[in-house]
Design a protein around this motif. Structure first.
Motif, short mmCIF file in Angstrom:
data_model
loop_
_atom_site.label_atom_id
_atom_site.label_comp_id
_atom_site.label_asym_id
_atom_site.label_seq_id
_atom_site.Cartn_x
_atom_site.Cartn_y
_atom_site.Cartn_z
N MET A 11 0.83 -1.20 0.00
CA MET A 11 0.00 0.00 0.00
C MET A 11 0.87 1.25 0.00
O MET A 11 0.57 2.22 -0.71
CB MET A 11 -0.92 -0.01 1.23
CG MET A 11 -1.93 -1.15 1.23
SD MET A 11 -2.93 -1.22 2.73
CE MET A 11 -3.81 0.33 2.61
N ALA A 12 1.94 1.23 0.78
CA ALA A 12 2.83 2.40 0.86
C ALA A 12 3.52 2.66 -0.47
O ALA A 12 3.59 3.80 -0.94
CB ALA A 12 3.85 2.22 1.97
N VAL A 13 4.04 1.60 -1.09
CA VAL A 13 4.77 1.76 -2.34
C VAL A 13 3.87 2.31 -3.43
O VAL A 13 4.23 3.24 -4.16
CB VAL A 13 5.39 0.41 -2.78
CG1 VAL A 13 5.93 0.50 -4.20
CG2 VAL A 13 6.52 0.02 -1.83
N ILE A 14 2.67 1.74 -3.56
CA ILE A 14 1.79 2.14 -4.66
C ILE A 14 1.17 3.51 -4.40
O ILE A 14 1.25 4.42 -5.24
CB ILE A 14 0.70 1.08 -4.88
CG1 ILE A 14 1.33 -0.25 -5.32
CG2 ILE A 14 -0.30 1.56 -5.94
CD1 ILE A 14 0.34 -1.36 -5.50
N ILE A 15 0.55 3.67 -3.25
CA ILE A 15 -0.19 4.91 -2.99
C ILE A 15 0.76 6.09 -2.81
O ILE A 15 0.62 7.14 -3.46
CB ILE A 15 -1.10 4.74 -1.77
CG1 ILE A 15 -2.20 3.72 -2.08
CG2 ILE A 15 -1.72 6.09 -1.37
CD1 ILE A 15 -3.16 3.48 -0.94
N VAL A 16 1.75 5.93 -1.92
CA VAL A 16 2.68 7.04 -1.66
C VAL A 16 3.54 7.31 -2.89
O VAL A 16 3.75 8.47 -3.28
CB VAL A 16 3.55 6.74 -0.44
CG1 VAL A 16 4.58 7.85 -0.22
CG2 VAL A 16 2.68 6.57 0.81
N GLY A 17 4.02 6.24 -3.52
CA GLY A 17 4.89 6.41 -4.68
C GLY A 17 4.20 7.10 -5.84
O GLY A 17 4.74 8.05 -6.43
N LEU A 18 2.99 6.63 -6.17
CA LEU A 18 2.29 7.22 -7.31
C LEU A 18 1.84 8.65 -7.01
O LEU A 18 1.89 9.53 -7.87
CB LEU A 18 1.09 6.36 -7.69
CG LEU A 18 0.35 6.77 -8.97
CD1 LEU A 18 1.29 6.73 -10.16
CD2 LEU A 18 -0.85 5.89 -9.22
N THR A 19 1.40 8.89 -5.78
CA THR A 19 0.99 10.25 -5.41
C THR A 19 2.16 11.21 -5.48
O THR A 19 2.04 12.34 -5.99
CB THR A 19 0.37 10.25 -4.01
OG1 THR A 19 -0.74 9.34 -3.96
CG2 THR A 19 -0.11 11.64 -3.63
N ALA A 20 3.32 10.78 -4.97
CA ALA A 20 4.51 11.63 -5.04
C ALA A 20 4.92 11.90 -6.48
O ALA A 20 5.31 13.02 -6.84
CB ALA A 20 5.66 10.98 -4.27
N PHE A 21 4.79 10.88 -7.33
CA PHE A 21 5.11 11.06 -8.75
C PHE A 21 4.18 12.08 -9.39
O PHE A 21 4.62 12.95 -10.16
CB PHE A 21 5.01 9.73 -9.47
CG PHE A 21 5.07 9.85 -10.98
CD1 PHE A 21 6.28 10.02 -11.62
CD2 PHE A 21 3.91 9.79 -11.74
CE1 PHE A 21 6.35 10.14 -13.00
CE2 PHE A 21 3.96 9.90 -13.12
CZ PHE A 21 5.18 10.08 -13.75
N ALA A 22 2.88 11.99 -9.09
CA ALA A 22 1.92 12.91 -9.68
C ALA A 22 2.16 14.35 -9.23
O ALA A 22 2.10 15.28 -10.03
CB ALA A 22 0.50 12.48 -9.32
N VAL A 23 2.45 14.52 -7.94
CA VAL A 23 2.72 15.87 -7.44
C VAL A 23 4.01 16.42 -8.06
O VAL A 23 4.09 17.60 -8.43
CB VAL A 23 2.82 15.86 -5.90
CG1 VAL A 23 3.29 17.22 -5.37
CG2 VAL A 23 1.47 15.50 -5.30
N GLY A 24 5.02 15.57 -8.19
CA GLY A 24 6.26 16.01 -8.84
C GLY A 24 6.03 16.38 -10.29
O GLY A 24 6.59 17.38 -10.78
N LEU A 25 5.22 15.58 -11.00
CA LEU A 25 4.89 15.90 -12.38
C LEU A 25 4.17 17.24 -12.47
O LEU A 25 4.44 18.05 -13.37
CB LEU A 25 4.02 14.80 -12.97
CG LEU A 25 3.48 15.02 -14.39
CD1 LEU A 25 4.63 15.05 -15.40
CD2 LEU A 25 2.48 13.92 -14.76
N GLN A 26 3.26 17.48 -11.52
CA GLN A 26 2.54 18.75 -11.51
C GLN A 26 3.50 19.93 -11.30
O GLN A 26 3.37 20.98 -11.94
CB GLN A 26 1.49 18.73 -10.40
CG GLN A 26 0.63 19.96 -10.35
CD GLN A 26 -0.28 20.07 -11.56
OE1 GLN A 26 -1.34 19.48 -11.58
NE2 GLN A 26 0.14 20.80 -12.57
N ALA A 27 4.47 19.75 -10.40
CA ALA A 27 5.43 20.82 -10.14
C ALA A 27 6.26 21.13 -11.38
O ALA A 27 6.53 22.31 -11.69
CB ALA A 27 6.34 20.42 -8.98
N VAL A 28 6.68 20.09 -12.09
CA VAL A 28 7.48 20.29 -13.31
C VAL A 28 6.66 21.02 -14.37
O VAL A 28 7.14 21.95 -15.02
CB VAL A 28 7.98 18.93 -13.84
CG1 VAL A 28 8.61 19.10 -15.22
CG2 VAL A 28 8.98 18.32 -12.87
#
Length: 259
Positions: A11-28
């Motif tokens: 749960m941590a890998v998928i939820i936290v990882g994908l959410t962090a990726f999406a927020v990082g993509l948004q910042a870029v």
């Protein structure tokens, strides 16, 4: 790789990882394409995001529903297999104490073999490894050698023969499920691509307020990650992080051993 991890780690890998990726993509995107903050393209981006979201929900929802059916069917079949054999052992009392002891021992041996060879998390057993160990041959032999002398004994033999046929089918289904995943790689590619497209189009939807923009993309990423987590968890019903437990076989062993 995820199949080897405990449930909380998956749960941590998928939820936290994908959410962090999406927020990082948004910042870029906000940094390198500042035009999205002007909201001039939001009507088009919002329409496309809505269309893609509906397609994504239907596609992934269908896959999750199919996987859930497989998971619940596997669970029901293991329950039926274990408790049907327990009922046979208890019902064999009509043949007398000596025969009941033989039936009980045969059922105990079978269920203990199932518990011993039950797939460990992330390490699915193959059919070849378990077929010989989990054999119903002793029970078939006992039924074939039975010489019923009363109507109750004849009814028991007939019902047991039919029950063993159903148990054998459930056993074959369990062995088949334990050695394979239910999603082929084209479906994994489809799910990954659809999830990425949803996140990208949501990231292209511009807002001037930074914190609100990040809050929205975080919510969408969490929803997408939750769907992906369900797909991963339900993919291996007998050996995944969320798997069918062999408790029914252990319960039958305990009941017959203490009974």
């Amino acid at each position: 790789m995820l199949a080897d991890l405990p449930l909380w780690a998956v749960m941590a890998v998928i939820i936290v990882g994908l959410t962090a990726f999406a927020v990082g993509l948004q910042a870029v995107i906000r940094r390198w394409i500042p035009e999205i903050q002007t909201r001039r393209h939001n009507d088009v981006a919002g329409f496309l995001a809505a269309v893609i979201g509906v397609i994504y929900a239907v596609t992934v929802g269908f896959i999750i529903a199919e996987q859930w059916d497989n998971f619940t069917d596997a669970k029901e079949r293991t329950y039926r297999e274990a408790f049907s054999l327990g009922a046979i052992a208890e019902g064999s009392s009509v043949l007398g104490p000596a025969q009941q002891a033989k039936y009980t021992e045969a059922v105990l041996t079978y269920n203990r073999a199932v518990l011993h060879w039950w797939p460990k998390q992330g390490h699915s057993e193959t059919e070849a490894q378990t077929r010989d160990a989990q054999t119903l041959e002793p029970l078939y032999t006992l039924v074939g050698q039975a010489q019923p002398a009363s109507e109750a004994q004849r009814a028991f033999v007939q019902e047991t023969t039919a029950e063993l046929g159903q148990v054998a089918r459930d056993r074959e289904d369990r062995l088949h499920r334990a050695g394979q995943a239910h999603l082929e790689w084209p479906l994994w590619v489809l799910i990954a691509f659809a999830s990425a497209v949803v996140l990208v189009f949501c990231a292209l939807f511009g807002l001037e307020t930074r914190w609100l923009h990040y809050t929205m993309i975080t919510g969408v990423a969490f929803a997408v990650a939750s769907n992906l987590m369900l797909v991963v968890l339900l993919n291996h019903p007998l050996s995944g992080a969320l798997r069918v437990s062999p408790d029914s076989y252990a319960s039958v062993v305990e009941d017959l051993s203490t009974g």
